[in-house]
Design a protein around this motif. Structure first.
Motif, PDB file in Angstrom:
ATOM      1  N   PRO A 129      -7.237   6.855   7.718  1.00 32.29           N
ATOM      2  CA  PRO A 129      -7.758   6.193   6.529  1.00 32.29           C
ATOM      3  C   PRO A 129      -6.642   5.703   5.619  1.00 32.29           C
ATOM      4  CG  PRO A 129      -8.504   8.502   6.646  1.00 32.29           C
ATOM      5  CD  PRO A 129      -7.618   8.269   7.812  1.00 32.29           C
ATOM      6  N   ARG A 153       2.680   1.010  13.942  1.00 32.93           N
ATOM      7  CA  ARG A 153       1.317   0.565  13.631  1.00 32.93           C
ATOM      8  C   ARG A 153       1.319  -0.918  13.295  1.00 32.93           C
ATOM      9  NH1 ARG A 153      -1.500   4.838   9.484  1.00 32.93           N
ATOM     10  NH2 ARG A 153      -1.726   6.634  10.886  1.00 32.93           N
ATOM     11  N   GLN A 166      10.578   9.917  11.872  1.00 29.67           N
ATOM     12  CA  GLN A 166      10.003   8.798  11.112  1.00 29.67           C
ATOM     13  C   GLN A 166      10.837   8.532   9.866  1.00 29.67           C
ATOM     14  OE1 GLN A 166       6.053   8.838   8.779  1.00 29.67           O
ATOM     15  NE2 GLN A 166       5.497   7.927  10.724  1.00 29.67           N
ATOM     16  N   LEU A 202       3.524   8.810   1.228  1.00 29.11           N
ATOM     17  CA  LEU A 202       3.099   7.437   1.510  1.00 29.11           C
ATOM     18  C   LEU A 202       1.830   7.122   0.723  1.00 29.11           C
ATOM     19  CD1 LEU A 202       3.572   7.487   5.380  1.00 29.11           C
ATOM     20  CD2 LEU A 202       5.222   6.792   3.648  1.00 29.11           C
ATOM     21  N   TYR A 203       1.020   8.172   0.488  1.00 23.93           N
ATOM     22  CA  TYR A 203      -0.225   8.031  -0.275  1.00 23.93           C
ATOM     23  C   TYR A 203      -0.388   9.289  -1.114  1.00 23.93           C
ATOM     24  CZ  TYR A 203      -1.473  10.659   3.922  1.00 23.93           C
ATOM     25  OH  TYR A 203      -1.470  11.560   4.953  1.00 23.93           O
ATOM     26  N   ARG A 253       5.943  -8.348  13.946  1.00 19.46           N
ATOM     27  CA  ARG A 253       5.560  -6.964  14.227  1.00 19.46           C
ATOM     28  C   ARG A 253       4.902  -6.862  15.615  1.00 19.46           C
ATOM     29  NH1 ARG A 253       5.969  -2.817  10.766  1.00 19.46           N
ATOM     30  NH2 ARG A 253       4.638  -1.011  11.064  1.00 19.46           N
ATOM     31  N   LEU A 260      -5.274   5.425   2.029  1.00 22.29           N
ATOM     32  CA  LEU A 260      -5.451   6.185   0.793  1.00 22.29           C
ATOM     33  C   LEU A 260      -4.539   5.580  -0.257  1.00 22.29           C
ATOM     34  CD1 LEU A 260      -5.268   9.587   2.614  1.00 22.29           C
ATOM     35  CD2 LEU A 260      -7.276   8.744   1.403  1.00 22.29           C
ATOM     36  N   MET A 269      -4.665   1.021   9.524  1.00 22.64           N
ATOM     37  CA  MET A 269      -5.275   1.794   8.448  1.00 22.64           C
ATOM     38  C   MET A 269      -6.750   1.409   8.367  1.00 22.64           C
ATOM     39  SD  MET A 269      -2.313   1.838   5.573  1.00 22.64           S
ATOM     40  CE  MET A 269      -1.819   0.180   5.942  1.00 22.64           C
ATOM     41  N   TYR A 304       0.805  -1.226   0.000  1.00 20.61           N
ATOM     42  CA  TYR A 304       0.000   0.000   0.000  1.00 20.61           C
ATOM     43  C   TYR A 304       0.841   1.281   0.000  1.00 20.61           C
ATOM     44  CZ  TYR A 304       1.181  -1.304   4.766  1.00 20.61           C
ATOM     45  OH  TYR A 304       1.860  -1.735   5.871  1.00 20.61           O
ATOM     46  N   GLU A 320      -1.003  -2.087  11.602  1.00 19.30           N
ATOM     47  CA  GLU A 320      -1.629  -1.934  10.271  1.00 19.30           C
ATOM     48  C   GLU A 320      -2.985  -2.636  10.169  1.00 19.30           C
ATOM     49  OE1 GLU A 320      -0.100   0.344   8.987  1.00 19.30           O
ATOM     50  OE2 GLU A 320       2.059   0.098   9.135  1.00 19.30           O
TER      51      GLU A 320
HETATM   52  N1  5AD Z   1      -2.512   5.205   3.111  1.00 20.69           N
HETATM   53  C1  5AD Z   1      -2.566   5.534   4.416  1.00 20.69           C
HETATM   54  N2  5AD Z   1      -1.580   5.303   5.291  1.00 20.69           N
HETATM   55  C2  5AD Z   1      -0.459   4.711   4.819  1.00 20.69           C
HETATM   56  N3  5AD Z   1       0.675   4.350   5.434  1.00 20.69           N
HETATM   57  C3  5AD Z   1       1.508   3.807   4.519  1.00 20.69           C
HETATM   58  N4  5AD Z   1       0.915   3.800   3.319  1.00 20.69           N
HETATM   59  C4  5AD Z   1      -0.312   4.365   3.466  1.00 20.69           C
HETATM   60  C5  5AD Z   1      -1.400   4.627   2.598  1.00 20.69           C
HETATM   61  N5  5AD Z   1      -1.331   4.320   1.296  1.00 20.69           N
HETATM   62  C6  5AD Z   1       0.857   4.457   6.877  1.00 20.69           C
HETATM   63  C7  5AD Z   1       1.130   3.095   7.496  1.00 20.69           C
HETATM   64  C8  5AD Z   1       2.462   3.284   8.180  1.00 20.69           C
HETATM   65  C9  5AD Z   1       2.518   4.771   8.378  1.00 20.69           C
HETATM   66  C10 5AD Z   1       3.881   5.325   8.561  1.00 20.69           C
HETATM   67  O1  5AD Z   1       1.949   5.275   7.194  1.00 20.69           O
HETATM   68  O2  5AD Z   1       0.111   2.836   8.446  1.00 20.69           O
HETATM   69  O3  5AD Z   1       2.568   2.602   9.408  1.00 20.69           O
END
Ligand code: 5AD
Ligand code: SF4
Ligand code: FES
Length: 362
Positions: free
Chosen positions: A224, A153, A97, A305-306, A175, A226, A194, A59, A155
């Protein structure tokens, strides 16, 4: 004595669509926050120190196999500079982070950087780490160096859903064991999930909340899911409704507050992607922590990340005034210059603040 919220109640709330009833839930969770976590909102300056990651979560926009972005790692001087900015802005804490790396050079670099951050701020700034899975020994070294909170997290708390979201060499059990190792080391431990993932059910989300309770964590950070165009995961066509996913995000915050009461709960940045005032609404639904982006602007675009992550063009100062307006505008007070530790942790440890080693005192 207030009754404990049950699995059935929580499922009912996740299905609830009536705006008036939902407002009632958010108000109840906000009152619970006032009672168990106090009236203030705490800011933690989030510094995204590197987008290098050895993992390949399906993701995530900075997964190893995404070749569509250049990789950066801030130098020690850059991290110290960013920390100074956060400190001068009056935040009591930073969050460091990065993607996940476990090599010796990296773990030693982090240890040394933590020590320097503490000494340059006269031990005053609180340090939360969000640097992924590490050995118990690494967690211990970083703790001794002066970090005192850790976010990891889970997750999703469902091992079979976890498997669908990660390659075969990523392990749910490892984890979860990291969370336990962190706790044994003495950190305030945060986890989260998430919300609105493909294949995720409301039952999964309730189990996530109960997982937080079973693991007895001190802090929650969930937001959320994303999609990111450069990743293998996305929503099945056509059945995504942003408003509904936003609602789920808020309901999850409220349910976490009502179930866990005295933990710190963050209003995730991702809420703001789905709703322009998403983070304020997260606070009104029972969250008490905000992590304003404090990464140097030049690096922000490389830490997506998104898709549509907010604050890509802004700097730390702009994010501070923006968020201050939002929070104070909504009638809440910011706890500047304070660590704002998790009341749950302090209670568990009989409020040991005075007994902490010198470098841990606020
Ligand atoms: N959408 C939302 N949260 C995300 N993370 C990573 N990819 C996504 C995404 N596509 C979050 C994960 C991770 C945190 C650092 O960012 O939960 O633990
Ligand atoms: Fe790496 Fe974390 Fe992204 Fe997974 S979620 S690919 S561990 S940065
Ligand atoms: Fe970064 Fe509003 S919080 S611009």
């Amino acid at each position: 004595m207030e009754h404990e919220i049950t699995r059935k109640d929580m499922l009912k709330w996740l299905d609830e669509k009536d705006p008036e009833k939902l407002s009632g839930l958010y108000r109840e969770a906000y009152a619970c926050k006032l009672r168990y976590a106090g009236p203030k909102v705490y800011f933690r300056g989030l510094i995204e120190i590197s987008n290098v990651c050895a993992k390949n979560c399906y993701y995530c926009g900075i997964r190893r196999d995404n070749r569509d972005l250049s990789r950066f790692s801030m130098t020690e001087e850059e991290i110290l500079e960013a920390t100074k900015t956060v400190y001068d802005l009056g935040y009591g804490s930073i969050v460091l982070q990065s993607g996940e790396c476990q090599d010796d050079a990296y773990t030693a670099f982090i240890e040394q950087t933590i020590r320097k951050i503490k000494s340059r701020t006269s031990q005053k700034i609180g340090i939360t780490l969000s640097l992924g899975e590490q050995t118990a020994e690494t967690y211990e070294r970083w703790f001794r160096a002066g970090a005192h909170r850790y976010l990891l997290r889970i997750e999703t708390s469902d091992p079979s859903l976890y498997e669908k979201l990660h390659p075969g060499d990523h392990s749910f059990e490892v984890r979860r064991d990291c969370l336990r190792a962190l706790r044994r080391t003495g950190y305030q431990v945060g986890t989260g999930v998430m919300i609105g993932l493909p294949f995720q059910t409301h039952e999964n989300l309730v189990s996530d909340l109960l997982f937080f309770q079973e693991e007895d964590v001190d802090m929650i950070g969930m937001g959320p899911y994303l999609p990111h165009a450069g990743t293998p995961l996305s929503w099945p066509d056509g059945n995504y409704d942003p408003a509904d996913h936003f609602r789920l995000g808020l309901v999850m915050i409220s349910l976490a507050r009502l179930l866990l009461r005295d933990v710190n709960i963050a209003a995730a940045t991702a809420l703001q992607t789905l709703d322009a005032t998403g983070r304020e609404k997260g606070i009104a639904a029972g969250a008490n922590i905000i992590m304003p982006n404090s990464t140097p602007t030049a690096y922000r675009k490389l830490y997506q990340l998104y898709d549509n992550k907010p604050c890509r063009e802004e700097n730390a100062r702009q994010c501070r005034s923006c968020l201050e307006k939002r929070i104070c505008g909504a009638g809440d007070e910011v706890g500047y210059g304070e660590w704002g530790d998790s009341p749950h942790f302090l209670k568990r440890h009989g409020d040991l603040r005075g007994a902490f080693p010198k470098n841990r005192q606020p």
